[in-house]
Every structure is written in C-alpha cells, then in structure tokens.
Motif scaffolding. Structure first.
Motif, PDB file in Angstrom:
ATOM      1  N   PHE A  32      58.571  11.032  43.492  1.00 22.82           N
ATOM      2  CA  PHE A  32      58.951  10.776  42.108  1.00 22.82           C
ATOM      3  C   PHE A  32      59.936  10.525  42.158  1.00 22.82           C
ATOM      4  CE2 PHE A  32      60.857  12.786  38.355  1.00 22.82           C
ATOM      5  CZ  PHE A  32      60.257  12.529  37.023  1.00 22.82           C
ATOM      6  N   GLY A  33      60.889  12.133  42.790  1.00 20.48           N
ATOM      7  CA  GLY A  33      62.353  11.719  42.231  1.00 20.48           C
ATOM      8  C   GLY A  33      63.087  10.124  43.264  1.00 20.48           C
ATOM      9  N   VAL A  34      62.761   9.869  44.579  1.00 28.34           N
ATOM     10  CA  VAL A  34      62.561   8.661  44.613  1.00 28.34           C
ATOM     11  C   VAL A  34      62.496   7.621  44.154  1.00 28.34           C
ATOM     12  CG1 VAL A  34      62.624   6.892  47.058  1.00 28.34           C
ATOM     13  CG2 VAL A  34      63.319   9.829  46.918  1.00 28.34           C
ATOM     14  N   GLY A  35      61.293   7.534  43.186  1.00 29.71           N
ATOM     15  CA  GLY A  35      60.730   6.418  43.073  1.00 29.71           C
ATOM     16  C   GLY A  35      60.971   5.980  41.794  1.00 29.71           C
ATOM     17  N   ILE A  36      61.667   7.200  41.058  1.00 31.75           N
ATOM     18  CA  ILE A  36      62.390   7.251  39.353  1.00 31.75           C
ATOM     19  C   ILE A  36      63.068   6.400  39.275  1.00 31.75           C
ATOM     20  CG2 ILE A  36      63.721   8.136  37.981  1.00 31.75           C
ATOM     21  CD1 ILE A  36      60.505   7.909  37.115  1.00 31.75           C
TER      22      ILE A  36
ATOM     23  N   GLY B  66      56.441   6.192  36.918  1.00 31.71           N
ATOM     24  CA  GLY B  66      56.963   6.541  35.732  1.00 31.71           C
ATOM     25  C   GLY B  66      55.113   7.093  34.898  1.00 31.71           C
ATOM     26  N   VAL B  67      54.749   5.801  34.922  1.00 32.64           N
ATOM     27  CA  VAL B  67      53.753   6.151  34.108  1.00 32.64           C
ATOM     28  C   VAL B  67      52.233   7.034  34.807  1.00 32.64           C
ATOM     29  CG1 VAL B  67      52.018   3.722  35.191  1.00 32.64           C
ATOM     30  CG2 VAL B  67      52.120   4.796  32.726  1.00 32.64           C
ATOM     31  N   LEU B  68      52.443   7.192  35.838  1.00 28.11           N
ATOM     32  CA  LEU B  68      51.669   8.598  36.710  1.00 28.11           C
ATOM     33  C   LEU B  68      51.477   9.780  36.293  1.00 28.11           C
ATOM     34  CD1 LEU B  68      51.017   6.589  40.537  1.00 28.11           C
ATOM     35  CD2 LEU B  68      49.422   6.489  38.046  1.00 28.11           C
ATOM     36  N   ALA B  69      53.377   9.153  36.309  1.00 24.90           N
ATOM     37  CA  ALA B  69      54.253  10.826  35.827  1.00 24.90           C
ATOM     38  C   ALA B  69      53.642  11.374  33.947  1.00 24.90           C
ATOM     39  CB  ALA B  69      55.281  11.307  35.972  1.00 24.90           C
ATOM     40  N   ALA B  70      54.379   9.916  33.666  1.00 23.21           N
ATOM     41  CA  ALA B  70      53.421  10.215  31.835  1.00 23.21           C
ATOM     42  C   ALA B  70      51.729  11.144  32.003  1.00 23.21           C
ATOM     43  CB  ALA B  70      53.670   8.501  31.127  1.00 23.21           C
ATOM     44  N   MET B  71      50.996  10.209  33.179  1.00 15.10           N
ATOM     45  CA  MET B  71      49.554  10.434  32.038  1.00 15.10           C
ATOM     46  C   MET B  71      49.670  11.676  32.668  1.00 15.10           C
ATOM     47  SD  MET B  71      48.582   8.144  30.690  1.00 15.10           S
ATOM     48  CE  MET B  71      46.912   8.615  30.700  1.00 15.10           C
TER      49      MET B  71
ATOM     50  N   LEU C 147      62.988  19.409  31.518  1.00 18.32           N
ATOM     51  CA  LEU C 147      63.053  19.103  30.184  1.00 18.32           C
ATOM     52  C   LEU C 147      63.470  17.171  30.598  1.00 18.32           C
ATOM     53  CD1 LEU C 147      62.974  19.060  27.086  1.00 18.32           C
ATOM     54  CD2 LEU C 147      65.625  18.990  26.620  1.00 18.32           C
ATOM     55  N   VAL C 148      64.835  16.985  31.642  1.00 19.17           N
ATOM     56  CA  VAL C 148      65.623  16.226  32.123  1.00 19.17           C
ATOM     57  C   VAL C 148      64.150  15.269  32.871  1.00 19.17           C
ATOM     58  CG1 VAL C 148      66.923  15.367  33.564  1.00 19.17           C
ATOM     59  CG2 VAL C 148      67.519  16.719  32.152  1.00 19.17           C
ATOM     60  N   VAL C 149      63.200  15.669  33.593  1.00 19.34           N
ATOM     61  CA  VAL C 149      62.639  15.273  34.277  1.00 19.34           C
ATOM     62  C   VAL C 149      61.129  14.520  33.054  1.00 19.34           C
ATOM     63  CG1 VAL C 149      60.372  16.024  35.302  1.00 19.34           C
ATOM     64  CG2 VAL C 149      62.442  16.584  36.108  1.00 19.34           C
ATOM     65  N   ILE C 150      60.859  15.006  32.252  1.00 19.54           N
ATOM     66  CA  ILE C 150      60.096  14.659  30.891  1.00 19.54           C
ATOM     67  C   ILE C 150      60.590  14.214  30.620  1.00 19.54           C
ATOM     68  CG2 ILE C 150      59.146  15.832  29.052  1.00 19.54           C
ATOM     69  CD1 ILE C 150      58.592  17.885  29.630  1.00 19.54           C
ATOM     70  N   GLY C 151      61.952  13.689  29.685  1.00 14.38           N
ATOM     71  CA  GLY C 151      62.456  13.356  29.324  1.00 14.38           C
ATOM     72  C   GLY C 151      62.666  11.419  30.239  1.00 14.38           C
ATOM     73  N   LEU C 152      63.111  11.407  31.456  1.00 14.44           N
ATOM     74  CA  LEU C 152      62.862  10.075  32.147  1.00 14.44           C
ATOM     75  C   LEU C 152      61.774  10.028  32.582  1.00 14.44           C
ATOM     76  CD1 LEU C 152      65.174  11.975  35.303  1.00 14.44           C
ATOM     77  CD2 LEU C 152      65.702  10.042  33.811  1.00 14.44           C
ATOM     78  N   THR C 153      60.757  10.511  32.377  1.00 15.70           N
ATOM     79  CA  THR C 153      59.422   9.782  32.626  1.00 15.70           C
ATOM     80  C   THR C 153      58.998   9.252  31.275  1.00 15.70           C
ATOM     81  OG1 THR C 153      58.469  12.068  33.876  1.00 15.70           O
ATOM     82  CG2 THR C 153      56.615  10.296  32.784  1.00 15.70           C
TER      83      THR C 153
ATOM     84  N   ILE D  45      47.730  13.449  39.691  1.00 13.23           N
ATOM     85  CA  ILE D  45      47.912  11.841  39.394  1.00 13.23           C
ATOM     86  C   ILE D  45      49.012  11.189  39.741  1.00 13.23           C
ATOM     87  CG2 ILE D  45      47.984  10.416  37.414  1.00 13.23           C
ATOM     88  CD1 ILE D  45      46.994  12.042  35.580  1.00 13.23           C
ATOM     89  N   MET D  46      49.914  12.246  40.067  1.00 13.76           N
ATOM     90  CA  MET D  46      51.491  11.610  40.751  1.00 13.76           C
ATOM     91  C   MET D  46      50.701  11.624  42.277  1.00 13.76           C
ATOM     92  SD  MET D  46      54.641  10.617  41.045  1.00 13.76           S
ATOM     93  CE  MET D  46      54.559  10.352  39.058  1.00 13.76           C
ATOM     94  N   GLU D  47      50.501  12.930  43.091  1.00 10.21           N
ATOM     95  CA  GLU D  47      49.673  13.298  44.474  1.00 10.21           C
ATOM     96  C   GLU D  47      49.166  11.956  44.811  1.00 10.21           C
ATOM     97  OE1 GLU D  47      47.671  16.936  45.019  1.00 10.21           O
ATOM     98  OE2 GLU D  47      49.166  17.492  43.570  1.00 10.21           O
ATOM     99  N   VAL D  48      47.939  11.026  43.745  1.00  9.92           N
ATOM    100  CA  VAL D  48      47.480  10.195  44.536  1.00  9.92           C
ATOM    101  C   VAL D  48      48.089   8.798  43.904  1.00  9.92           C
ATOM    102  CG1 VAL D  48      45.517   9.076  43.804  1.00  9.92           C
ATOM    103  CG2 VAL D  48      45.214  10.970  43.472  1.00  9.92           C
TER     104      VAL D  48
END
Length: 787
Positions: A64-68, A550-555, A151-157, A215-218
């Motif tokens: 997630f960190g590298v992908g975002i 981002g979209v997988l994290a949002a889901m 909070l930053v993670v959710i905002g970035l997502t 979801i992020m794991e998959v």
C-alpha cells in the motif's frame, strides 16, 4: 492507461535515453523515482511470491505504501509535464483562464508530491509498527501518532480513489465514514450508536483492518502478480498477437473485423479488470477498423463496449474479481473459474450472435473472406495438423509425468524435444531434399516465434491453476518466470536463425550495415534489448497496478465501516422483507442495486460492495452462495454499458465519434441477453454448480434460448427481419427455454425440464428452418429494415 504494446515491439533504449536527457531536471528526478519504485514494486511482489518472508497482511501494508506513493508520483509527473492540459479540465477549472489553470495544476502537482511522501512514510510507519498495532495497541490503546497516521491513510485512500476513478466510489467511501460518525442522528433502521473519530481511524486503518483488510491482501498478492504479468505480456507485444489472431478469425467470417473486437476484447478484458481501460486500449484499434468496413459508428462503439465489459467475467482471470470472489467465499480458485465458465460463454455467445445478426441485417459484411469460411479454416489440413501436434505435446508431457515419473521441467523438456523432432520429420517428409526441409522447418519456427510462443506461459498458467491447483500467487509466479525465460530464449534463437537463414528470418537494423557485428556482440545486444523490454514490462505492470491500490483500500474502508456499524446485516433482513420473501422480487432489487452501485466504479470494486450487501438475502431465499455472488457480479459488470453513466460506452463513443446515448442504446440491444442470463443462472443452478445430467441439458436449452432472445432484440433471425408476432413467439420460447425450471415447484422437476427442452427444440427448429429458407409461407419473416 499505459501505452499499448505496439510501440514496445521493437525496444528503443537509445531513443528513451535521449528523451530522458531532454527533460527538465525536475522531470528527470521524477522519472527516475517512478521507474525505480515501479520496477522495485514488481520485483518485490515476485520475490514475495517466491519466498513468502513475511505474513501476507504485513506485505499488503508495504505494498500500500509503495503503491500509493508511486501513483501520486505519476500524477505529479503528468501535471508537471503538461500544466495546461485542456482535456483534464474539471467543472471547476473550466471557469479559469489558461494562466490560472496552469497555476492550479502546479499547486496540485506539489500536493501530489507531498501525498507521495506521506503515502510512503505512513506505509513505512505501519509496517514497522505492525506487531504492536495488531496486538498490544488493541489492548493497551493507540498513541496519538498512530491515530494521526491512520487519519492520513484514510485521507490518502479517498483522494487517490477520486483521482483514479472519479467521484463515484470516493464519495461512497466518504459517505461510509460520515455514516459511521453520525449514524446516531439518522432515522429508522439506518440509526446506530455512532462512532467516534478514534473508532473510525482504528477500525479503518491502524488496527490493520479496513484499508489493510483482506481486500488489500488479495490485491497485493493475487491481483498484483497477474496485473504485472499482463504488463510484461503487453510489453512483449501480446496485444498485437491477440489482435492478429482475431484478424485471422475475422478473415474467415462474413462479419470480418467486427468479431476481432469481440475476441480481442474478451481476451484483454479478462486481464485488465477495467471495462473503460479495455475499451480505450483495444477500441483504439478495432473501432476504426469496423468503421472502415462500413459499420455504423454507434454500432462500432457499442460492439467494442459490450465486448470489453464482458471480458471481466471470462475465466481464468475474470478481471481480477475471481481472486476476490474465491477469498470472500472461501473456496478454491479452480471452483470459481469452473462456476463462471458457462455464464461467461453464454454472455459472449449472445454478444457474438447479436453482432453477427446486426452485421448481416444491415449489410456490413465483407466480401474478402477466405475460401471455405470458418468451417473450411477449422477443418483445414493445417488446423488439423496443429491439433495433432498439440495432442502429441500434451500426451508426451503426461507420459513423462505419469509413466516415467519425471518432474515438471524434465517432462516439459522431453515433450518439447519430441515435438521438434516430429516437426522436423514432417519437413523431411513433405520436401525433396535436405536443404528444402531445413527451409520448411525454419519457416515453421518463424511462424511460431511470430506469436505462438505466448502459448507457453499461458499453458503454464492453466496447468498450474487448473491441474496442479496452486494458489493464484504461485501460478502467477511460475507464469511470470516462464514468459521472461521464453522471451530470452526466443530472442537468442531468432538471432541464431538470422545468422543461419537470413532470407527467412530477416536481419535487424544493426546487421544491415556494411559491418555485421560478431555473434557474441549481437547476442549481448539481444540480451540487453530483451532485458530492457523486461524491465519496461515490470514498470508498466506496476503502473497499471498503482491506481488499483487506492480503490482496493477504499473498498476495505467501506466494508469495515458498514460491517462495524451493523448496516450489512440490517440491509439483508430489510431486503428480504421488502421483497415479501419472493425470490424474483429480491432478485430484481439486487439487480437494480448492483447496477446502481456499479455506475462509474471499476467492476472489482463494485462487486465487493454489492457482494457485501446483497448476497446474504439471496442465500436466505435458497440461492447457492457461489450463484448469488455470480449474480451480483454479472450486474456490476453490466453497469459499464448501462446509462446514464456507462463508462465503457462513453470511451467507445469518443473513439468512434458517435453520440453517447445512441451508442448506449445499441449497446443495450447487443448486450440485452446479458441482463437476463443471471436470472437463468438462478433458475438453472446446474449451470454454476455442475452435475453430470442436469448441466448438459440446461446448457443446451439456455444457449438456444439466448439465440432466440438475441433474434428478438436485434429483430433478425440470420436471414430475414422479424415481424412483431414472430418476435413475440421467439420471446416466449426463449423465456421458456431459459426459465422453465423455475416452475418445478408447481409442475415437478421432470415436467419443467421437458417443457424447457421442448421450447429449446422448437426455437432451434424455427431458426434452422429460417436459415435454410424452409419456413412455411405463413411463418416467413417479413422484409424490412430498422434502426
């Protein structure tokens, strides 16, 4: 969307270096960072698939960190490269002048750079504090730093999702957060005790849930390895091969290149998972080709849109949704692709028939058809000989493993050797002398290296997934390794072929001058070119995957908020109650909800959302679990061609230069059967959950019903335009053939099946007699035309 494979078929590293050196220093730094992070992300994913050094959830955090970070860097580079890009104006920026617009974009580029740093930093923080956040902090409490990071993670997502896929899914994610915060103020069944901001942050991120859920794991494992494989395949020129194969099939059909769109989009759509992206990629080739053949622009856009959307239900990849479905249901991946096979074939069969009827009805046929047509091509000597060689290859491989007890690689090597010897013997048998035999054999190698070599990694993929039943991560790893090894070997063999048989293999640019380089020099140069293409494929795969992070994290965030507040269970109960316990009503409600949730969303994201909310009520009314999931997934997929959004049609109509609503209307006509097939899956559960006797009968009846239904929607039976009474008769027969088993509770199973088969036979007889022009005069189709 990245560039297509056509421009990477011939590697040009020197031109890429010159282009890089002409860039300003800021862009050079960003290009280096993006390239390094993208290649590193791909290599890291491959290494994880091989070694599994850490638990999957922790790897998902790092991914997630590298992908975002990678996604925001690409956005920043795009903004800096073209600060006055008029095509990127929004409703707000359209009010600004050119200078003000450029300032806004430069400020946005700085925001993206800061967001990239924040994404990498928060990912690193959660990764290093993983064990504390997932264990001790849940008991002893989270620190303020933990909460700020969450909070930053959710905002970035939410912001990354908005940038990548528009407002639809990002607003749903934001609404889920607001619902969690202010649910106690809502009326009726929507009310819940309410969450504090701390609850939202902990459940949404820092408890290693929500954004970092399964979801992020998959996505970071199963999905990523296949997206990266697709990036490699495209870099190596696989898209050209797919289009070429479709072109060859089109040359054997009167419909010509029209079916090229259907076939190529089916193949690419299964991998990409995005109807809009697939329409843009393949449509840029197929839509102009269709228009040159005479196909009306609105139909050309519609055909490509429907074909691109349907690829997402085609096994073995199903636009990455198959991996998510297997994980959600908790069954093997093989079971998912087996269950989805007949529904996918039904959709593409209906689309293919609809396209064929439309082309014949409006006279968009081509006269440039190979002699003998498709049947002549299928039963030609070359096709039958190819089938024989495939049988020899498979039989030798099976004998090596089962009889000789050889390992996987030795069996494959023996099978390949036997195949080469057999092909060489054929060359000797059909020629007069050894020189002619060598030329014929080399010619066969040239044809194989022109695209047939891509069959090797695809065979590995199918074997590891279906026969060995390995996990998608392991199968993806072996497939990636195979395609890389195949390309390196291919390029070296081509070099040898060019040296020994220059007339048949041709020469490269560096071999056409006065001084031909030595073999060692040429071999090293070939290795460097293949390596360059490989790393370019690594980069492309990671860049294709980055927006999905981002979209997988949002889901994951949405599902966490909905489940923690109890809304999912409440909706399940309420939907059954609203439908009065009547299955058909609940199915209709699920259909409408699936389409509405899918509007504007990528299909995997839409599927996750509707599966969380809607599959439980269907199962409560007796629908099997996997059928319920395929039902909602089907309609989430069809939202891509459903107005008013219809993202695939929007892209296709722009390429075709046709009206959006006109193209959407034709897309609904071509894909009309697709909206009824999911109900047929519920009525004929054996189409999904196979059985020895029921599945063949149901498959025959439903396939014929789909043909009859397509004749009704297009208004053509393959020979003549249908009148309204004829359409009505075919409509009744098609519905009976598709849905008769639903009446078994009233008339019994045997009677329902007999009625179903009888309706299918009548419909097939009518279509057959019409095609042979043997229908009685009273039933003959009327002449005429239509829109």
């Amino acid at each position: 969307m990245s560039e297509t494979a056509t421009d990477t078929e011939v590697p040009r590293p020197r031109e890429a270096l010159d282009d890089f050196l002409r860039r300003p220093a800021v862009e050079q730094v960003l290009v280096v960072l993006i390239t390094g992070m993208a290649i590193g992300l791909t290599l890291g994913t491959i290494f994880y698939a091989y070694a599994r050094p850490i638990v999957r959830t922790r790897f998902a955090v790092a991914f997630f960190g590298v992908g975002i970070g990678l996604y925001y860097l690409t956005q920043a580079l795009t903004l800096i490269e073209n600060p006055t890009d008029e095509s990127a104006r929004s409703a707000f920026t359209r009010q600004l002048g050119t200078r003000q617009y450029a300032i806004v974009r430069r400020v946005d580029s700085l925001v993206c750079l800061l967001a990239a740093v924040a994404g990498v930093a928060t990912g690193y923080y959660v990764y290093t504090a993983y064990f504390r956040l997932s264990r001790e902090a849940i008991v002893f409490g989270f620190t303020n730093t933990d909460l700020y990071v969450g909070l930053v993670v959710i905002g970035l997502t939410i912001d990354a999702t908005r940038r990548a896929y528009g407002w639809s899914i990002s607003l749903v994610a934001l609404a889920s957060v607001l619902y969690a915060l202010f649910g106690e103020s809502l009326p009726g069944f929507l009310s819940h005790p309410g969450f504090t901001l701390t609850d939202v942050v902990t459940f949404g991120a820092v408890r290693i849930s929500g954004v970092f859920s399964f979801i992020m794991e998959v996505g970071a494992t199963w999905v990523a390895i296949f997206i990266m494989f697709a990036g490699l395949a495209r870099a190596y020129g696989a898209l050209d091969v797919i289009l070429g194969a479709g072109q060859k099939i089109g040359n054997n059909l009167r419909s010509g290149v029209v079916h090229v769109a259907v076939i190529s989009s089916m193949a690419m759509g299964s991998i990409t998972g995005s109807a809009a992206a697939n329409t843009a990629t393949t449509g840029s080739f197929t839509i102009p080709m269709m228009k040159r053949q005479g196909v009306r622009s609105d139909y050309a856009a519609a055909i490509e849109s429907v074909a691109s959307s349907g690829g997402q239900i085609m096994p073995p990849v199903m636009g990455v949704a198959a991996f998510l479905m297997a994980d959600i249901i908790g069954v093997s991946y093989v079971e998912i692709i087996r269950a989805a096979l007949i529904p996918a074939l039904l959709f593409y069969f209906s689309a293919g028939i609809a396209v064929q009827f439309a082309v014949l009805r409006f006279g968009w046929v081509t006269e440039d058809v190979n002699e003998g047509g498709i049947l002549g091509s299928l039963f030609s000597a070359s096709t039958l000989l190819t089938g024989l060689y495939v049988a020899v290859l498979c039989g030798t491989f099976y004998a090596g493993q089962s009889i000789l007890s050889l390992g996987l690689l030795p069996s494959a090597a023996v099978a390949a050797a036997v195949l080469v010897v057999a092909r060489l013997l054929q060359a000797v048998a059909v020629t007069d002398d050894l020189k002619a035999a060598s030329r014929e054999f080399v010619g066969a190698l040239v044809r194989f290296f022109d695209g047939g070599h891509f069959g090797i990694p695809m065979a590995v993929l199918l074997y590891t997934l279906v026969v060995m039943e390995l996990s998608p991560m392991a199968a993806g790893l072996y497939t990636v390794i195979t395609i890389i090894a195949t390309m390196f070997v291919r390029d070296q063999l081509l070099l040898v072929g060019r040296r020994l048989f220059p007339d048949q293999f041709g020469r490269t640019a560096d071999e056409t001058g006065d001084e031909t380089p030595s073999f060692a020099t040429a071999s090293a140069a070939a290795l460097l070119r293949t390596g360059y293409t490989t790393f370019k494929g690594f980069k492309r795969g990671a860049l294709d995957m980055a927006p999905l992070v981002g979209v997988l994290a949002a889901m994951g965030l949405i599902i966490s908020m909905l489940t923690q507040t109890g809304l999912t269970s409440v909706i399940s109960v309420r939907m059954v109650a609203l439908g009065g316990g009547v299955l058909l009503v609940v199915l209709l409600l699920a259909m409408i909800t699936s389409i509405l949730f899918g509007l504007g969303m990528p299909t995997p994201a839409a599927y996750i959302l509707v599966a969380t909310l809607l599959t439980a009520p269907l199962q409560d009314l007796g629908v099997s679990e996997i059928t319920a999931h395929l039902f909602v997934f089907y309609f989430a997929m069809l939202s891509a061609i459903t107005p008013p959004v219809a993202v695939a049609v929007a892209v296709g109509s722009r390429i075709a230069d046709s009206g959006f609503m006109t193209s959407a209307k034709q897309a609904l006509r071509i894909g009309a059967a697709g909206f009824l097939i999911p109900f047929a899956l519920v009525a004929n559960d054996s189409l999904v959950n196979w059985s020895l006797t029921a599945t063949p009968v149901a498959t025959f009846a439903v396939f014929v019903g789909v043909v009859a239904l397509t004749a009704v929607t297009i208004g053509y039976d393959g020979r003549n335009v249908l009148s309204l009474p004829q359409r009505f008769v075919y409509l009744v027969l098609s519905f009976t053939a598709m849905y008769a088993p639903a009446t078994s509770y009233a008339v019994g199973d045997s009677t329902a099946v007999m009625v179903q088969v009888a309706a299918a036979v009548l419909a097939l007889t009518g279509l057959g007699l019409a095609h042979l022009e043997r229908l009685p005069t009273a039933f003959a189709a009327s002449a005429g035309d239509g829109d």
